[in-house]
Design an enzyme around this catalytic site. Structure first.
Site, PDB file in Angstrom:
ATOM      1  N   LYS A 187       0.844  -1.198   0.000  1.00 33.45           N
ATOM      2  CA  LYS A 187       0.000   0.000   0.000  1.00 33.45           C
ATOM      3  C   LYS A 187       0.885   1.256   0.000  1.00 33.45           C
ATOM      4  CE  LYS A 187      -3.454   2.413   2.718  1.00 33.45           C
ATOM      5  NZ  LYS A 187      -4.441   2.401   3.781  1.00 33.45           N
ATOM      6  N   GLU A 193      10.564  -4.519   4.531  1.00 36.69           N
ATOM      7  CA  GLU A 193      10.654  -5.943   4.155  1.00 36.69           C
ATOM      8  C   GLU A 193      10.333  -6.124   2.668  1.00 36.69           C
ATOM      9  OE1 GLU A 193       8.973  -4.730   6.747  1.00 36.69           O
ATOM     10  OE2 GLU A 193       8.919  -6.126   8.437  1.00 36.69           O
ATOM     11  N   GLY A 245      -4.872  -1.651   4.827  1.00 33.50           N
ATOM     12  CA  GLY A 245      -4.015  -2.755   4.392  1.00 33.50           C
ATOM     13  C   GLY A 245      -4.638  -4.126   4.622  1.00 33.50           C
ATOM     14  N   ARG A 246      -5.154  -4.355   5.823  1.00 33.35           N
ATOM     15  CA  ARG A 246      -5.681  -5.697   6.135  1.00 33.35           C
ATOM     16  C   ARG A 246      -7.084  -5.927   5.572  1.00 33.35           C
ATOM     17  NH1 ARG A 246      -4.547  -2.506  10.215  1.00 33.35           N
ATOM     18  NH2 ARG A 246      -6.188  -1.680  11.553  1.00 33.35           N
ATOM     19  N   GLU A 331      -4.651  -6.503  14.782  1.00 31.26           N
ATOM     20  CA  GLU A 331      -4.153  -5.193  14.356  1.00 31.26           C
ATOM     21  C   GLU A 331      -5.298  -4.167  14.383  1.00 31.26           C
ATOM     22  OE1 GLU A 331      -0.540  -4.542  11.528  1.00 31.26           O
ATOM     23  OE2 GLU A 331      -2.303  -4.199  10.306  1.00 31.26           O
ATOM     24  N   HIS A 362      -4.540 -33.204  17.318  1.00 29.65           N
ATOM     25  CA  HIS A 362      -3.401 -34.020  17.744  1.00 29.65           C
ATOM     26  C   HIS A 362      -2.249 -33.156  18.219  1.00 29.65           C
ATOM     27  CE1 HIS A 362      -5.384 -37.600  16.155  1.00 29.65           C
ATOM     28  NE2 HIS A 362      -5.866 -36.755  15.261  1.00 29.65           N
ATOM     29  N   LYS A 490       9.240  -0.615  14.213  1.00 32.32           N
ATOM     30  CA  LYS A 490       9.803  -0.299  12.895  1.00 32.32           C
ATOM     31  C   LYS A 490      10.905   0.746  13.035  1.00 32.32           C
ATOM     32  CE  LYS A 490       5.638  -0.927  10.031  1.00 32.32           C
ATOM     33  NZ  LYS A 490       4.642  -0.243   9.224  1.00 32.32           N
TER      34      LYS A 490
HETATM   35  O1  F6P Z   1       2.847  -3.570   9.900  1.00 36.12           O
HETATM   36  C1  F6P Z   1       1.826  -2.712   9.648  1.00 36.12           C
HETATM   37  C2  F6P Z   1       1.364  -2.641   8.232  1.00 36.12           C
HETATM   38  O2  F6P Z   1       1.215  -1.307   7.942  1.00 36.12           O
HETATM   39  C3  F6P Z   1       0.072  -3.411   8.013  1.00 36.12           C
HETATM   40  O3  F6P Z   1      -1.028  -2.739   8.478  1.00 36.12           O
HETATM   41  C4  F6P Z   1       0.104  -3.588   6.543  1.00 36.12           C
HETATM   42  O4  F6P Z   1      -0.828  -4.524   6.124  1.00 36.12           O
HETATM   43  C5  F6P Z   1       1.532  -3.994   6.350  1.00 36.12           C
HETATM   44  O5  F6P Z   1       2.251  -3.201   7.280  1.00 36.12           O
HETATM   45  C6  F6P Z   1       2.085  -3.813   4.975  1.00 36.12           C
HETATM   46  O6  F6P Z   1       2.025  -2.485   4.553  1.00 36.12           O
HETATM   47  P1  F6P Z   1       2.200  -2.091   3.048  1.00 36.12           P
HETATM   48  O7  F6P Z   1       1.109  -2.708   2.259  1.00 36.12           O
HETATM   49  O8  F6P Z   1       2.157  -0.599   3.023  1.00 36.12           O
HETATM   50  O9  F6P Z   1       3.545  -2.611   2.593  1.00 36.12           O
END
Ligand code: F6P
Length: 525
Positions: A187, A193, A245-246, A331, A362, A490
């Site tokens: 987003k 990452e 995002g979620r 979240e 199990h 972060k």
């Molecule tokens: O870790 C928080 C967060 O902002 C989530 O809410 C989101 O889904 C994820 O990181 C990834 O964010 P982005 O889509 O901006 O890479």
């Protein structure tokens, strides 16, 4: 209302759920739509408690907040944003306005572009699609791609999320860079990452003779950053900041799912979500499935104090659903500050965890049945599977699902335990052995049962849980659509990176962090 609910909870604490059953209970404490049934009769709710919970929802103005959300009002108040993932699945629902502008033409235009691109890729030499994203840009599509594997008729789809180099290395190994498409899903297009993995994927593609200029696509709200990264505009699928995002798998972030199941399958998924939206907006009180799912959750977490909630799909293909729901719930509702900056007066959302049945039986069900904490369980099961030739497997699966909720409800008394082993032991040894075989029972569970896990049904399930989280958030008085709690870690990670690399000093860090870094530096080559 909280006080009345707690008083009621104390008053009914010792009663047996099983004793509540009469001929009508199973139907009275269930919500059934044309497409699925949610049974909450195996909980300690009675008509009075349910009325109190519905009154709680009424006093929190859930219906008005719901209408405000669907109408595009800026209910994400800390970020000044509308919350309109529902617009992404509003296939034939008319205009939706944000700041006076109808967003639907833009939504449908991007959907059309996604469909054209998916058709192009599915008809091309591309054999593998790698979605690079994390959190909401990974969990939803990864869960759905696995869930809908019987509907796959496109390229293989892979997911890379973790910054641990092992994830991308293991995923790319064995892929042909010349026939692989990389989708960078973020987003913000700044998530460390994702951007680290995207750069590694680009280097791999160049090295292996692929063409990143042609084989990268981007899904983001940040068109400046996607262009800086070098992805041409025709392969960028944008969305707006009113998609959290979620909650984003319904739009461009769902492109990997569309690649796997095709545009028609994806539309069926959207229609499922839209169907649940319609139900959520139209059904009244106890006939409203998301509302009742939320109120049962509130009863268990905020009133009775059960700290966790197990999500137990009896569906191997929903293996990633607990992880997806974990982000959705934790979240969104893992917050202790109310919308106006006050303190949430009750517990925040529960820890959500789980795994598919029967595997979990199990592994961890021992604790669910005989541990000291009560863990409300949410079972899910389809009436039929996708393997008609393996019908006996599915029957066994369903029998296990039903048996678990029955066992949690009934338990086993000391007398029953004694009777079971009476021939094997006697006297004091019989008593000792029998004690281990007692199940307290009276442990709450709910069951969601649906005909078959197809795209339409999955869309309904995801939207059902999204709305459940919404209702819980409104009742807690929090903003379910921000996530400030992820920021501090972060920031500290960014500051620690040079310390870990050895180019900056650990001075000023706490003693534990300093000694861990010293150990790290002493033990690597
Ligand atoms: O870790 C928080 C967060 O902002 C989530 O809410 C989101 O889904 C994820 O990181 C990834 O964010 P982005 O889509 O901006 O890479």
């Amino acid at each position: 209302m909280w006080t009345e609910l707690k008083t009621k909870a104390d008053a009914v604490a010792d009663r047996a759920i099983l004793d509540l059953f009469d001929d009508a209970r199973a139907d009275e404490f269930a919500v059934q739509t044309q497409y699925m049934r949610f049974d909450y009769s195996k909980t300690n709710l009675d008509a009075d408690t349910r009325a109190l919970l519905l009154a709680l929802a009424g006093s929190a103005n859930v219906a008005a907040r719901r209408d405000a959300m669907f109408a595009g009002e800026k209910i994400n108040e800390t970020e000044g944003r509308a919350v309109l993932h529902t617009a992404l699945r509003n296939l034939d629902g008319g205009p939706v306005h944000v700041d006076g502008e109808d967003v639907m033409p833009g939504v449908l235009e991007i959907l059309g572009r996604m469909e054209a691109y998916a058709a192009e890729v599915r008809g091309s030499a591309i054999t593998d699609v790698v979605n690079i994203g994390i959190g909401g840009s990974d969990l939803g599509p990864a869960m759905a791609v696995q869930a809908l594997s019987p509907y796959h008729d496109g390229p293989r789809v892979h997911f890379v999320s973790n910054v641990d180099g092992a994830h991308i290395a293991d995923t790319l190994r064995g892929l042909d860079a010349k026939t692989t498409l990389v989708i960078v899903a973020s987003k913000t297009f700044t998530t460390i990452e994702t951007m680290t993995n995207a750069r590694t994927a680009r280097a791999w593609m160049l090295d292996q003779g692929g063409d990143p200029a042609a084989q990268f696509a981007a899904l983001s709200t940040n068109l400046e950053k996607t262009s800086e990264f070098g992805i041409p505009a025709e392969r960028v699928f944008g969305f707006e900041d009113w998609v959290g995002g979620r909650y984003s798998m319904w739009g461009p972030i769902g492109l990997s799912l569309m690649m796997a199941i095709g545009p028609d399958g994806f539309r069926a998924f959207l229609r499922g979500g839209q169907e649940m939206d319609r139900h959520f907006c139209a059904a009244e009180g106890a006939d409203n499935m998301p509302l009742m799912l939320a109120l049962v959750g509130i009863w268990h977490r905020q009133v009775l104090g059960h700290a966790t909630r197990a999500v137990l799909p009896y569906d191997q293909r929903l293996g990633q659903l607990p992880d997806y729901f974990q982000q959705l719930e934790m979240e969104s509702n893992g917050k202790s500050v109310t919308m106006d900056g006050g303190v949430v007066p009750v517990e925040s959302g529960p820890v959500v965890w789980g795994a598919p049945g029967t595997n979990g039986q199990h592994a961890f069900y021992q604790l669910i049945h005989q541990g000291t904490s009560v863990i409300p369980c949410e079972f899910m099961v389809a009436c039929e599977g996708h393997e008609p030739e393996l019908r006996h497997h599915h029957d066994l699966l369903v029998a296990n699902c039903l048996a678990q909720s029955e066992a949690l409800l009934r338990g086993r008394t000391l007398d029953e335990a004694r009777a079971k082993i009476a021939g094997k032991f006697e006297g004091a040894e019989l008593e000792r052995q029998a004690a281990h075989r007692v199940f307290a029972g009276n442990r709450p569970s709910t069951t969601l049962i649906y005909p078959k896990l197809d795209p339409f049904t999955l869309g309904q399930i995801v939207a059902l849980y999204e709305h459940r989280v919404f209702v819980e958030g409104v009742i807690l008085g929090i903003n379910s659509y921000d996530q400030w709690g992820v920021e501090l870690g972060k920031e500290l990670a960014t500051a620690l990176q040079p310390v870990v690399e050895g180019t900056a000093s650990a001075e000023g860090k706490d003693g534990s962090t300093r000694s861990l870094i010293a150990y790290l530096h002493a033990h690597r080559s």
